[in-house]
Design an enzyme around this catalytic site. Sequence first.
Site, PDB file in Angstrom:
ATOM      1  N   GLN A 138      -8.454  -0.591   3.262  1.00 40.71           N
ATOM      2  CA  GLN A 138      -9.357  -1.138   4.274  1.00 40.71           C
ATOM      3  C   GLN A 138     -10.685  -1.612   3.709  1.00 40.71           C
ATOM      4  OE1 GLN A 138      -8.617  -1.921   7.267  1.00 40.71           O
ATOM      5  NE2 GLN A 138      -6.651  -0.879   7.511  1.00 40.71           N
ATOM      6  N   CYS A 186       0.558   2.014  13.090  1.00 36.66           N
ATOM      7  CA  CYS A 186       1.668   2.885  12.722  1.00 36.66           C
ATOM      8  C   CYS A 186       2.052   3.847  13.834  1.00 36.66           C
ATOM      9  CB  CYS A 186       1.304   3.693  11.486  1.00 36.66           C
ATOM     10  SG  CYS A 186       0.484   2.711  10.262  1.00 36.66           S
ATOM     11  N   GLY A 211       0.803  -1.216   0.000  1.00 38.29           N
ATOM     12  CA  GLY A 211       0.000   0.000   0.000  1.00 38.29           C
ATOM     13  C   GLY A 211       0.835   1.265   0.000  1.00 38.29           C
ATOM     14  N   THR A 212       1.935   1.240   0.729  1.00 39.35           N
ATOM     15  CA  THR A 212       2.789   2.424   0.802  1.00 39.35           C
ATOM     16  C   THR A 212       3.279   2.790  -0.587  1.00 39.35           C
ATOM     17  OG1 THR A 212       3.434   1.882   3.061  1.00 39.35           O
ATOM     18  CG2 THR A 212       4.894   3.366   1.843  1.00 39.35           C
ATOM     19  N   GLY A 252      -2.383  -6.172   0.040  1.00 41.27           N
ATOM     20  CA  GLY A 252      -2.543  -7.610   0.266  1.00 41.27           C
ATOM     21  C   GLY A 252      -2.783  -7.980   1.713  1.00 41.27           C
ATOM     22  N   HIS A 253      -1.961  -7.411   2.636  1.00 46.02           N
ATOM     23  CA  HIS A 253      -2.013  -7.921   4.004  1.00 46.02           C
ATOM     24  C   HIS A 253      -3.183  -7.392   4.833  1.00 46.02           C
ATOM     25  CE1 HIS A 253      -0.213  -4.664   6.640  1.00 46.02           C
ATOM     26  NE2 HIS A 253       0.213  -4.227   5.476  1.00 46.02           N
ATOM     27  N   THR A 263      11.574  -6.994 -11.190  1.00 47.06           N
ATOM     28  CA  THR A 263      11.080  -8.332 -11.526  1.00 47.06           C
ATOM     29  C   THR A 263       9.902  -8.679 -10.622  1.00 47.06           C
ATOM     30  OG1 THR A 263      13.291  -8.938 -12.212  1.00 47.06           O
ATOM     31  CG2 THR A 263      11.761 -10.751 -11.794  1.00 47.06           C
TER      32      THR A 263
HETATM   33  C1  LIG Z   1      -2.009  -0.806   5.755  1.00 43.41           C
HETATM   34  C2  LIG Z   1      -2.372   0.425   5.059  1.00 43.41           C
HETATM   35  C3  LIG Z   1      -1.495   1.050   4.153  1.00 43.41           C
HETATM   36  C4  LIG Z   1      -0.064   0.593   3.944  1.00 43.41           C
HETATM   37  O1  LIG Z   1       0.051  -0.618   3.284  1.00 43.41           O
HETATM   38  P1  LIG Z   1       1.455  -1.408   3.395  1.00 43.41           P
HETATM   39  O2  LIG Z   1       1.242  -2.572   2.464  1.00 43.41           O
HETATM   40  O3  LIG Z   1       1.553  -1.826   4.814  1.00 43.41           O
HETATM   41  O4  LIG Z   1       2.514  -0.517   2.942  1.00 43.41           O
HETATM   42  C5  LIG Z   1      -1.915   2.184   3.507  1.00 43.41           C
HETATM   43  N1  LIG Z   1      -3.136   2.681   3.732  1.00 43.41           N
HETATM   44  C6  LIG Z   1      -4.002   2.130   4.593  1.00 43.41           C
HETATM   45  C7  LIG Z   1      -5.338   2.741   4.792  1.00 43.41           C
HETATM   46  C8  LIG Z   1      -3.642   0.977   5.284  1.00 43.41           C
HETATM   47  O5  LIG Z   1      -4.518   0.450   6.136  1.00 43.41           O
END
Ligand SMILES: *Cc1c(COP(=O)(O)O)cnc(C)c1O
Length: 381
Positions: free
Chosen positions: A182, A326, A75-76, A203-204, A240
């Site tokens: 989310q 965070c 996500g970052t 993904g996580h 890659t």
């Molecule tokens: C977890 C999260 C991210 C960051 O994702 P990462 O894969 O951990 O870098 C960004 N935005 C929101 C709203 C998140 O909950």
Amino acid sequence: MSATPKPVYLDHNATTPVLPEVVDAMLPWLREHFGNPSSNHAYGYRTRDAVAAARSQVAELIGCQPPEVFFTSGGTEANNLAIRGVAAANRERNHIVTSVIEHPATEMPCALLEKQGYEITRLGVDEVGMTSLSELGPVLCVNTALVTVMHANSETGTLQPIENIAAAAHELGAMVHTDAAQTTGKIAFTVNELGVDLLSIVGHKMYAPKGIGALYVRSGTTVAPQLLGGGHEQGLRSGTENVPYIVALGMACEIAQRDADTANERIMQLRDALWRALSEAIPGLLLNGHPTLRLPNTLNIRFPGVSGNSILANAPEIAASTGSACHAEDESASAVIRAMGLAESEALGSVRLTLGRGTTGADVDIAVKSLLQAHRIESRS
Ligand SMILES: *Cc1c(COP(=O)(O)O)cnc(C)c1O
């Protein structure tokens, strides 16, 4: 003596476990199929096909075309690519609109652009944590390059009015990005319903591993790559491909597409049972966030006159948090809750309980017992 059981996990907005079906799907791509998707031989064709299949699974879930899906490290990276990439590709516009409740992966790139001379407007939120549309209208202008507002906040779960934001932004020719970390897999949506040009997937937060995500980029949207190299992902994101994790994200999207409605309905009923049991037993317990326009798994509550950290310290049977992961080490109140107009002392009483696919009725019973016990201890002290 028996071993201490693991606490009940109620922190699914921080991260989710990886579903066994997702692990099974990715293992062959670690054990056997190691080819480089760029190679022009059988090993490469095999992994290239796997990446293409995963791209289709992601596209299917969010209602876009596969070439509009770009895999990232999470996500970052997706948020950075969207924000910095749109800014760099549209230099004639130097204004960006975001909100005060964004994840640092949105706020930090915006703050950097601000230092570099961009004008950044941060929309406030109302008492249920919804971004203010009335603030948006007057600040949008022909210099607005991008509006980036998250789809749902991870702390309160409050859903943001993205469709209205997108319609207003598009009238002035601005691009629209939403961080859907989310919401993906928690509520059904398509990129066309939302009207966005860019959308981040993580993904996580949806039962795939950490370290994989995707950015949806509407066909025709100009984004400057932020990682330069071999020109992977149509030149937008070199490097890659992480084939096993891409396969995992694809499978997580397929599972979400298949049964998220049923899973989320069940999770929402458990969450509501948790809220009923707690609010009936604790006088003055309050809900943070929108009562209905909210993620189905999220319950953010406020204990009057008691600190959320102390509550959790006295509730070892559950694993939850007072705010986003965070900022967990930080003892001050959540900025998201403060932004809803609460005093520091009020906001400090907040506890976030986020349920998931693995949560059971028995888990809810344990959580209720544990939190009531913690509240009794804390209100005596
Ligand atoms: C977890 C999260 C991210 C960051 O994702 P990462 O894969 O951990 O870098 C960004 N935005 C929101 C709203 C998140 O909950």
